[in-house]
Design a protein around this motif. Structure first.
Motif, PDB file in Angstrom:
ATOM      1  N   GLN A  98       0.845  -1.197   0.000  1.00  0.00           N
ATOM      2  CA  GLN A  98       0.000   0.000   0.000  1.00  0.00           C
ATOM      3  C   GLN A  98       0.883   1.250   0.000  1.00  0.00           C
ATOM      4  O   GLN A  98       2.075   1.201   0.301  1.00  0.00           O
ATOM      5  CB  GLN A  98      -0.912   0.017   1.227  1.00  0.00           C
ATOM      6  CG  GLN A  98      -1.850  -1.166   1.312  1.00  0.00           C
ATOM      7  CD  GLN A  98      -2.860  -1.187   0.184  1.00  0.00           C
ATOM      8  OE1 GLN A  98      -3.412  -0.155  -0.185  1.00  0.00           O
ATOM      9  NE2 GLN A  98      -3.106  -2.365  -0.368  1.00  0.00           N
ATOM     10  N   LYS A  99       0.271   2.382  -0.341  1.00  0.00           N
ATOM     11  CA  LYS A  99       1.018   3.631  -0.391  1.00  0.00           C
ATOM     12  C   LYS A  99       0.436   4.642   0.592  1.00  0.00           C
ATOM     13  O   LYS A  99      -0.774   4.727   0.767  1.00  0.00           O
ATOM     14  CB  LYS A  99       0.996   4.218  -1.808  1.00  0.00           C
ATOM     15  CG  LYS A  99       1.775   3.382  -2.818  1.00  0.00           C
ATOM     16  CD  LYS A  99       1.805   4.042  -4.186  1.00  0.00           C
ATOM     17  CE  LYS A  99       2.633   3.219  -5.163  1.00  0.00           C
ATOM     18  NZ  LYS A  99       2.687   3.842  -6.508  1.00  0.00           N
ATOM     19  N   TRP A 100       1.341   5.392   1.210  1.00  0.00           N
ATOM     20  CA  TRP A 100       0.925   6.472   2.089  1.00  0.00           C
ATOM     21  C   TRP A 100       0.259   7.564   1.267  1.00  0.00           C
ATOM     22  O   TRP A 100       0.415   7.619   0.036  1.00  0.00           O
ATOM     23  CB  TRP A 100       2.130   7.066   2.825  1.00  0.00           C
ATOM     24  CG  TRP A 100       2.840   6.122   3.733  1.00  0.00           C
ATOM     25  CD1 TRP A 100       4.060   5.548   3.520  1.00  0.00           C
ATOM     26  CD2 TRP A 100       2.395   5.654   5.003  1.00  0.00           C
ATOM     27  NE1 TRP A 100       4.400   4.742   4.582  1.00  0.00           N
ATOM     28  CE2 TRP A 100       3.402   4.783   5.501  1.00  0.00           C
ATOM     29  CE3 TRP A 100       1.249   5.878   5.761  1.00  0.00           C
ATOM     30  CZ2 TRP A 100       3.281   4.144   6.719  1.00  0.00           C
ATOM     31  CZ3 TRP A 100       1.135   5.239   6.984  1.00  0.00           C
ATOM     32  CH2 TRP A 100       2.143   4.384   7.459  1.00  0.00           C
ATOM     33  N   PRO A 101      -0.465   8.465   1.895  1.00  0.00           N
ATOM     34  CA  PRO A 101      -1.114   9.557   1.149  1.00  0.00           C
ATOM     35  C   PRO A 101      -0.150  10.364   0.286  1.00  0.00           C
ATOM     36  O   PRO A 101      -0.546  10.910  -0.745  1.00  0.00           O
ATOM     37  CB  PRO A 101      -1.718  10.420   2.261  1.00  0.00           C
ATOM     38  CG  PRO A 101      -2.006   9.426   3.364  1.00  0.00           C
ATOM     39  CD  PRO A 101      -0.873   8.449   3.308  1.00  0.00           C
ATOM     40  N   ASP A 102       1.142  10.436   0.675  1.00  0.00           N
ATOM     41  CA  ASP A 102       2.110  11.202  -0.112  1.00  0.00           C
ATOM     42  C   ASP A 102       2.664  10.408  -1.287  1.00  0.00           C
ATOM     43  O   ASP A 102       3.500  10.907  -2.053  1.00  0.00           O
ATOM     44  CB  ASP A 102       3.258  11.702   0.769  1.00  0.00           C
ATOM     45  CG  ASP A 102       4.048  10.565   1.411  1.00  0.00           C
ATOM     46  OD1 ASP A 102       3.811   9.387   1.067  1.00  0.00           O
ATOM     47  OD2 ASP A 102       4.908  10.848   2.262  1.00  0.00           O
ATOM     48  N   GLY A 103       2.219   9.129  -1.428  1.00  0.00           N
ATOM     49  CA  GLY A 103       2.633   8.325  -2.572  1.00  0.00           C
ATOM     50  C   GLY A 103       3.740   7.332  -2.286  1.00  0.00           C
ATOM     51  O   GLY A 103       4.006   6.447  -3.114  1.00  0.00           O
ATOM     52  N   ASP A 104       4.425   7.455  -1.151  1.00  0.00           N
ATOM     53  CA  ASP A 104       5.498   6.514  -0.819  1.00  0.00           C
ATOM     54  C   ASP A 104       4.918   5.161  -0.421  1.00  0.00           C
ATOM     55  O   ASP A 104       3.853   5.082   0.206  1.00  0.00           O
ATOM     56  CB  ASP A 104       6.352   7.050   0.326  1.00  0.00           C
ATOM     57  CG  ASP A 104       7.205   8.236  -0.103  1.00  0.00           C
ATOM     58  OD1 ASP A 104       7.407   8.400  -1.322  1.00  0.00           O
ATOM     59  OD2 ASP A 104       7.652   8.993   0.776  1.00  0.00           O
TER      60      ASP A 104
END
Length: 287
Positions: free
Chosen positions: A132-138
């Motif tokens: 999965q990705k964090w809200p910032d895309g990482d």
């Protein structure tokens, strides 16, 4: 090291067991029970041992140096090739099924009640490499996933222990909360309050917070949404802001949790059987 050994399993000398335990302590990390204890105070509790067929257990006591919530520990030994060997700490070695079998054959075995209560008294956290990705895309990568358990069952097991053994070995730590740090009396009271009044703001706040900590993200989100709908401008301890944050993060937490269970379907089957409802499917209800 150990002040005295309360029990030496058949087939080994006191010196052999002492050496095994000393080795276990030396290899322990600071995050483990043994590693967290000061070695000079680490000792077996006299006269407190149990044997179940090819398993044996010895009780440890370390005063207040373990941590406030874990003043007692128990080492598990298993017979292998005719010799008793230490497996680790008891609470980490046995499944709930094992303790339930003990209760079926020995209903008065209060140890089984305590360990079932301990098993269900808190969430379980496992390390998982998420895509999965964090809200910032990482990418999330390695993270802890919460595996929920039935805390209501925990309280029932602890209460049954105290009824059967009010002066038992584990009674003091259950009564003062130190050996059962998450009895969740607050959660239980909030659930009861919400059954009486579905719009109880205080109860909804308690449920939203506790359900999130316990890994029930859909329930947490529902409680938070109802709280915000009832009191959109609530500023007491910034609860309104906290509830809106909880709503925003619940879907992300749920996605990571679901990814873990998708890769561990047997674990999901076990958890849902324990809880009596589906974690990711079906209607979400409160309390």
């Amino acid at each position: 090291m150990l002040k005295r050994l309360a029990y030496v399993p058949e087939g080994q000398t006191r010196e052999q067991v002492q050496a095994t335990v000393d080795s276990l302590i030396e290899k322990s990390t600071e995050s483990s029970t043994a590693g967290a204890m000061f070695k000079s105070l680490f000792r077996f509790k006299a006269g407190a041992e149990r044997i179940y067929g090819d398993r044996a257990y010895v009780y440890l006591y370390a005063g207040s140096v373990v941590t406030a919530c874990r003043p007692y520990a128990v080492l598990a030994l298993a017979k292998q090739d005719g010799m008793w060997k230490i497996r680790g700490e008891r609470r980490e070695c046995e499944t709930p099924e094992f303790w339930r079998r003990i209760l079926q054959t020995s209903p008065e075995d209060t140890d089984a009640l305590y360990y079932l209560g301990l098993r269900y008294s808190s969430e379980e956290r496992v390390m998982f490499n998420s895509t999965q990705k964090w809200p910032d895309g990482d990418k999330v990568g390695n993270t802890f996933v919460v595996v929920p358990h039935d805390t209501v069952k925990a309280t029932q097991y602890f209460d049954e222990y105290l009824r059967k053994a009010p002066n038992g070995f584990w009674a003091p730590v259950i009564q003062d909360g130190s050996g059962a740090p998450i009895r969740k009396d607050g959660l239980r009271k909030a659930q009861e309050a919400l059954r009486t009044n579905p719009d109880d703001l205080e109860a909804l706040g308690v449920l939203a917070c506790n359900y999130e900590n316990l890994g029930f993200y859909r329930k947490s989100k529902l409680a938070a949404q109802r709280f915000v709908a009832l009191a959109p401008d609530d500023n007491k301890f910034r609860r309104g802001e906290a509830m809106r944050d909880r709503i925003r993060t619940s879907d992300f937490n749920l996605a990571v949790q679901k990814e873990y269970f998708d890769k561990n379907p047997e674990k999901l089957k076990e958890v849902e059987a324990e809880l009596g409802f589906k974690l990711f499917d079906g209607e979400v209800t409160l309390p």
